[in-house]
Enzyme design. Structure first.
Site, PDB file in Angstrom:
ATOM      1  N   ILE A  34       4.395 -25.369   4.589  1.00  0.00           N
ATOM      2  CA  ILE A  34       4.964 -25.045   5.901  1.00  0.00           C
ATOM      3  C   ILE A  34       5.013 -26.282   6.796  1.00  0.00           C
ATOM      4  O   ILE A  34       5.803 -26.339   7.746  1.00  0.00           O
ATOM      5  CB  ILE A  34       4.141 -23.908   6.562  1.00  0.00           C
ATOM      6  CG1 ILE A  34       4.968 -23.158   7.578  1.00  0.00           C
ATOM      7  CG2 ILE A  34       2.842 -24.425   7.166  1.00  0.00           C
ATOM      8  CD1 ILE A  34       4.346 -21.848   8.034  1.00  0.00           C
ATOM      9  N   ASN A  91      -7.545 -30.138  -2.559  1.00  0.00           N
ATOM     10  CA  ASN A  91      -8.722 -30.312  -1.717  1.00  0.00           C
ATOM     11  C   ASN A  91      -9.747 -29.227  -2.029  1.00  0.00           C
ATOM     12  O   ASN A  91      -9.387 -28.072  -2.275  1.00  0.00           O
ATOM     13  CB  ASN A  91      -8.325 -30.242  -0.243  1.00  0.00           C
ATOM     14  CG  ASN A  91      -7.457 -31.413   0.170  1.00  0.00           C
ATOM     15  OD1 ASN A  91      -7.751 -32.548  -0.188  1.00  0.00           O
ATOM     16  ND2 ASN A  91      -6.396 -31.147   0.899  1.00  0.00           N
ATOM     17  N   HIS A 104      -5.010 -24.445  -4.326  1.00  0.00           N
ATOM     18  CA  HIS A 104      -3.610 -24.871  -4.282  1.00  0.00           C
ATOM     19  C   HIS A 104      -3.541 -26.339  -4.655  1.00  0.00           C
ATOM     20  O   HIS A 104      -4.353 -27.149  -4.219  1.00  0.00           O
ATOM     21  CB  HIS A 104      -2.967 -24.641  -2.912  1.00  0.00           C
ATOM     22  CG  HIS A 104      -3.785 -25.099  -1.747  1.00  0.00           C
ATOM     23  ND1 HIS A 104      -4.910 -24.418  -1.323  1.00  0.00           N
ATOM     24  CD2 HIS A 104      -3.659 -26.160  -0.911  1.00  0.00           C
ATOM     25  CE1 HIS A 104      -5.426 -25.037  -0.278  1.00  0.00           C
ATOM     26  NE2 HIS A 104      -4.692 -26.112  -0.012  1.00  0.00           N
ATOM     27  N   HIS A 106      -1.232 -29.535  -4.218  1.00  0.00           N
ATOM     28  CA  HIS A 106      -0.097 -30.102  -3.486  1.00  0.00           C
ATOM     29  C   HIS A 106       0.681 -30.998  -4.448  1.00  0.00           C
ATOM     30  O   HIS A 106       0.087 -31.779  -5.191  1.00  0.00           O
ATOM     31  CB  HIS A 106      -0.581 -30.999  -2.343  1.00  0.00           C
ATOM     32  CG  HIS A 106      -1.379 -30.330  -1.273  1.00  0.00           C
ATOM     33  ND1 HIS A 106      -0.858 -30.035  -0.034  1.00  0.00           N
ATOM     34  CD2 HIS A 106      -2.664 -29.909  -1.234  1.00  0.00           C
ATOM     35  CE1 HIS A 106      -1.791 -29.476   0.723  1.00  0.00           C
ATOM     36  NE2 HIS A 106      -2.914 -29.393   0.022  1.00  0.00           N
TER      37      HIS A 106
HETATM   38  P1  DGP Z   1      -5.389 -27.897   2.458  1.00  0.00           P
HETATM   39  O1  DGP Z   1      -5.928 -28.803   3.517  1.00  0.00           O
HETATM   40  O2  DGP Z   1      -5.338 -28.579   1.123  1.00  0.00           O
HETATM   41  O3  DGP Z   1      -6.120 -26.570   2.415  1.00  0.00           O
HETATM   42  O4  DGP Z   1      -3.868 -27.631   2.840  1.00  0.00           O
HETATM   43  C1  DGP Z   1      -3.357 -26.385   3.222  1.00  0.00           C
HETATM   44  C2  DGP Z   1      -1.852 -26.522   3.321  1.00  0.00           C
HETATM   45  O5  DGP Z   1      -1.305 -25.226   3.429  1.00  0.00           O
HETATM   46  C3  DGP Z   1      -1.341 -27.334   4.493  1.00  0.00           C
HETATM   47  O6  DGP Z   1      -0.621 -28.464   3.993  1.00  0.00           O
HETATM   48  C4  DGP Z   1      -0.422 -26.390   5.242  1.00  0.00           C
HETATM   49  C5  DGP Z   1      -0.164 -25.278   4.251  1.00  0.00           C
HETATM   50  N1  DGP Z   1      -0.017 -23.956   4.855  1.00  0.00           N
HETATM   51  C6  DGP Z   1      -0.885 -23.352   5.697  1.00  0.00           C
HETATM   52  N2  DGP Z   1      -0.429 -22.137   6.036  1.00  0.00           N
HETATM   53  C7  DGP Z   1       0.738 -21.974   5.372  1.00  0.00           C
HETATM   54  C8  DGP Z   1       1.698 -20.909   5.312  1.00  0.00           C
HETATM   55  O7  DGP Z   1       1.551 -19.866   5.932  1.00  0.00           O
HETATM   56  N3  DGP Z   1       2.774 -21.113   4.531  1.00  0.00           N
HETATM   57  C9  DGP Z   1       2.966 -22.261   3.812  1.00  0.00           C
HETATM   58  N4  DGP Z   1       4.061 -22.340   3.079  1.00  0.00           N
HETATM   59  N5  DGP Z   1       2.095 -23.279   3.844  1.00  0.00           N
HETATM   60  C10 DGP Z   1       0.996 -23.132   4.616  1.00  0.00           C
END
Ligand code: DGP
Length: 122
Positions: A34, A91, A104, A106
Site C-alpha cells: 500500500i 522483517n 510477508h 517484500h
Molecule cells: P513490515 O514492516 O515488514 O511489517 O511491512 C509491512 C508492510 O505492509 C508495509 O510496507 C506497508 C504494508 N501494508 C500495511 N498495511 C497494508 C494494507 O492494508 N494493504 C497493503 N497492500 N499493504 C499494507
C-alpha cells in the site's frame, strides 16, 4: 505469542479488505504494498496463520513452504525484475521493525536498490 487473527493481512486473506492482487496459489497470495518504497514493491504472504519466518519455518508443511517460495520467484518473474535484479526481505520482530504480524516477503525492484543495509550506530 499467539497469532493475531485481526491483523491486516489476515483480513486481506479473508477478503474483508481489498488488495491489489498480482498472484495467488494454493498456499500464497501476492499483492502490491500500500506504501510502495520502489517502483515494484509486492508482498507475498502464506495463506496459513504464520506470524513470521520463525513459526513458518518450524510449523509450515513442506508443501506450504515450497509453494510459498515458488510464488516469490514467480512474482518476481511476473513483475519483470529478474533481469535487472531485485531484493527480497522479510522483517521479524522488534529489531526487524515488523509492522504486520503475518509473515510477508517484500519484493523490491524497478530501480537500483543500492547496498543492502545502511550502517547503523551500535
Ligand atoms: P513490515 O514492516 O515488514 O511489517 O511491512 C509491512 C508492510 O505492509 C508495509 O510496507 C506497508 C504494508 N501494508 C500495511 N498495511 C497494508 C494494507 O492494508 N494493504 C497493503 N497492500 N499493504 C499494507
Amino acid at each position: 505469542m499467539a497469532y493475531d487473527d485481526d491483523n491486516i493481512f489476515a483480513k486481506i486473506l479473508r477478503d474483508e479488505i481489498p488488495c491489489d492482487k498480482v498472484h495467488e496459489t494454493e498456499h500464497a497470495l501476492a499483492f502490491r504494498d500500500i506504501n510502495p518504497q520502489t517502483p515494484v514493491h509486492v508482498l507475498v504472504i502464506p495463506r496459513g496463520r504464520y506470524e513470521s519466518m520463525d513459526d513458518f519455518s518450524t510449523g509450515a508443511s513442506d508443501a506450504e513452504i515450497a509453494d510459498f517460495i515458488r510464488a516469490v520467484g514467480e512474482v518476481a518473474r511476473m513483475m519483470g525484475v529478474v533481469d535487472d535484479g531485485y531484493r527480497i526481505l522479510a522483517n521479524h520482530g522488534r529489531d526487524g521493525h515488523q509492522e504486520v504480524p503475518h509473515l510477508h516477503i517484500h519484493i523490491f525492484g524497478g530501480k537500483n536498490l543500492g547496498r543492502m543495509i545502511k550502517p547503523v550506530d551500535k
